[in-house]
Design an enzyme around this catalytic site. Structure first.
Site, short mmCIF file in Angstrom:
data_model
loop_
_atom_site.label_atom_id
_atom_site.label_comp_id
_atom_site.label_asym_id
_atom_site.label_seq_id
_atom_site.Cartn_x
_atom_site.Cartn_y
_atom_site.Cartn_z
N ASP A 95 1.81 -8.85 -14.57
CA ASP A 95 2.63 -7.88 -13.54
C ASP A 95 1.80 -6.79 -12.95
O ASP A 95 0.69 -6.12 -13.41
CB ASP A 95 3.85 -7.58 -14.11
CG ASP A 95 5.11 -7.43 -12.93
OD1 ASP A 95 4.84 -7.84 -11.86
OD2 ASP A 95 6.28 -7.45 -13.29
N HIS A 96 2.52 -5.95 -12.05
CA HIS A 96 2.08 -4.96 -11.32
C HIS A 96 0.84 -4.06 -11.96
O HIS A 96 0.88 -3.33 -13.07
CB HIS A 96 3.00 -3.77 -11.13
CG HIS A 96 3.99 -4.21 -10.24
ND1 HIS A 96 3.99 -4.01 -8.82
CD2 HIS A 96 5.21 -4.86 -10.22
CE1 HIS A 96 5.10 -4.52 -8.09
NE2 HIS A 96 5.84 -5.10 -9.27
N HIS A 213 13.20 -2.57 -6.86
CA HIS A 213 13.22 -2.93 -8.53
C HIS A 213 14.34 -2.09 -8.81
O HIS A 213 15.00 -0.91 -8.71
CB HIS A 213 11.90 -2.09 -9.02
CG HIS A 213 10.71 -3.05 -8.74
ND1 HIS A 213 9.84 -2.53 -7.93
CD2 HIS A 213 10.36 -4.24 -8.98
CE1 HIS A 213 8.82 -3.46 -8.01
NE2 HIS A 213 9.20 -4.54 -8.57
N HIS A 250 9.88 -9.88 -5.27
CA HIS A 250 9.81 -8.66 -6.37
C HIS A 250 11.24 -8.15 -6.21
O HIS A 250 11.69 -8.16 -5.17
CB HIS A 250 8.67 -7.67 -6.32
CG HIS A 250 7.48 -8.11 -6.78
ND1 HIS A 250 6.92 -7.55 -7.86
CD2 HIS A 250 6.66 -9.26 -6.47
CE1 HIS A 250 5.57 -8.09 -8.03
NE2 HIS A 250 5.72 -8.87 -7.25
N ASN A 272 10.09 -12.77 -9.62
CA ASN A 272 10.09 -11.87 -10.85
C ASN A 272 11.47 -11.56 -11.14
O ASN A 272 12.23 -11.33 -10.67
CB ASN A 272 9.17 -10.56 -10.42
CG ASN A 272 7.80 -10.79 -10.12
OD1 ASN A 272 7.43 -11.98 -10.45
ND2 ASN A 272 7.13 -9.69 -9.88
ZN LIG Z 1 7.56 -5.91 -8.87
#
Ligand SMILES: [Zn+2]
Length: 343
Positions: A95-96, A213, A250, A272
């Site tokens: 991920d990121h 997020h 996301h 995600n």
């Molecule tokens: Zn993300």
């Protein structure tokens, strides 16, 4: 099944786009949560993606070592060992990864895959994300393009991000700077123009359409999936139907089912999932601690109850609950029963 190879992973992504579903990409930080994802996918008869964030990877390596690369390798090795016992395909993704930690995370993992391939072994991971969304688009792509070239040489797929996802993973607050939370068609065209110079490569794009997020009550997040539609239309006009992006969603926690389906209809193939599965993991542990507090604790000179405080007792509950949440995610993403694996 063994972890998906490059051809299988490409086929998975193509099939999702063609059939109108998406794969859950679930963050894991331990063997227990990795096992939960495998179990949830298998019970859904769906393929899927296990991913590890920089923080999750550092955690997995232990609080003394705190090595992102080693922690990610450890989880990946575990998944390689266990996945073959489940009748579905799973892909491994990181991920990121921001530009300033590339050399500590994605690059050592790509190197590990390069070494494995030289020895005739399968790739360690299937794909990696480079998150250059904090940079101006040109600088973002100046890093992404050579990285994509390198990934492509080892049959790795690269995920990039264009635009900024709000919420807890960065400094942008959801209310504060709304304009930055929406990727423009111009940004998407520019990204395509640059990335398509790496002939034959595969990449995924996280475009932002108001996603954030972290935790938000349904309805609080002002998603505009039409942003994706406009971007895809611009891409199709410029490059033909094949030019449409394979998109990643996301920050989808708290989105309505309708918004999720709309995003899939506009080309999202990977969503995600972290916050919702974190909660699912912790919920039965909280229940266990509250209900059996006089067993997990040594109250008033008593000795407690070994069965109650043995971590396996509550981690087993956590694994089952997280697996159930994975199944729900698969269902929400219209993926139940879609595995490519045919016994
Ligand atoms: Zn993300």
């Amino acid at each position: 099944m063994p972890v998906a190879d490059y051809q299988t992973y490409c086929k998975m992504l193509d099939r999702a786009r063609e059939k109108g579903f998406a794969y859950p990409a679930i963050n894991v930080t331990s063997l227990v949560s990795a096992n939960a994802v495998l179990r949830g996918l298998a019970e859904s008869r769906s393929d899927g993606i296990i991913q590890v964030s920089t923080g999750g990877a550092a955690f997995a390596s232990g609080s003394s070592v705190r090595s992102m690369a080693l922690g990610a390798m450890s989880i990946a090795e575990h998944v390689h060992l266990m996945a073959r016992r489940y009748p579905v395909y799973v892909a491994l993704h990181t991920d990121h990864c921001q530009a300033n930690v590339l050399d500590d995370y994605v690059i050592p993992l790509v190197e590990q895959t390069e070494r494995r391939r030289a020895d005739g072994r399968p790739n360690l991971f299937n794909s990696h994300m480079f998150d250059g969304s904090a940079l101006p688009l040109k600088e973002n792509l100046d890093i992404a393009v050579p990285l994509l070239e390198r990934c492509h040489r080892s049959e790795l797929i690269l995920e990039i991000e264009v635009g900024v996802v709000g919420g807890e993973e960065d400094d942008v607050t959801a209310e504060g700077s709304m304009t930055k939370l929406y990727t423009t068609p111009g940004d998407m065209l520019e990204a395509a123009k640059r990335l398509n110079t790496v002939r034959g490569s595969r990449y995924l794009v996280a475009a932002t359409f108001g996603n954030v997020h972290g935790v938000y009550k349904p309805g609080h997040v002002k998603l505009r999936p039409s942003i994706l539609k406009e971007g895809q239309e611009a891409l199709e006009n410029a490059f033909g139907p094949e030019g449409r992006f394979y998109l990643v969603f996301h920050g989808g926690s708290g989105s309505t089912l309708q918004e999720i389906h709309e995003a899939i209809d506009y080309g999202v193939v990977k969503m995600n999932i972290d916050t919702d599965t974190q909660y699912a993991f912790t919920r039965p542990i909280a229940d266990h601690m509250f209900r059996r507090y006089d067993g997990v604790l040594k109250v008033d000179g008593e000795v407690g109850e070994k069965k109650a405080y043995d971590p396996r007792t509550y981690l087993r509950l956590a694994e089952a609950s997280m697996a159930d949440r994975v199944k729900q995610a698969v269902e929400d993403l219209r993926g139940t029963g879609t595995t490519l694996f045919a016994p």
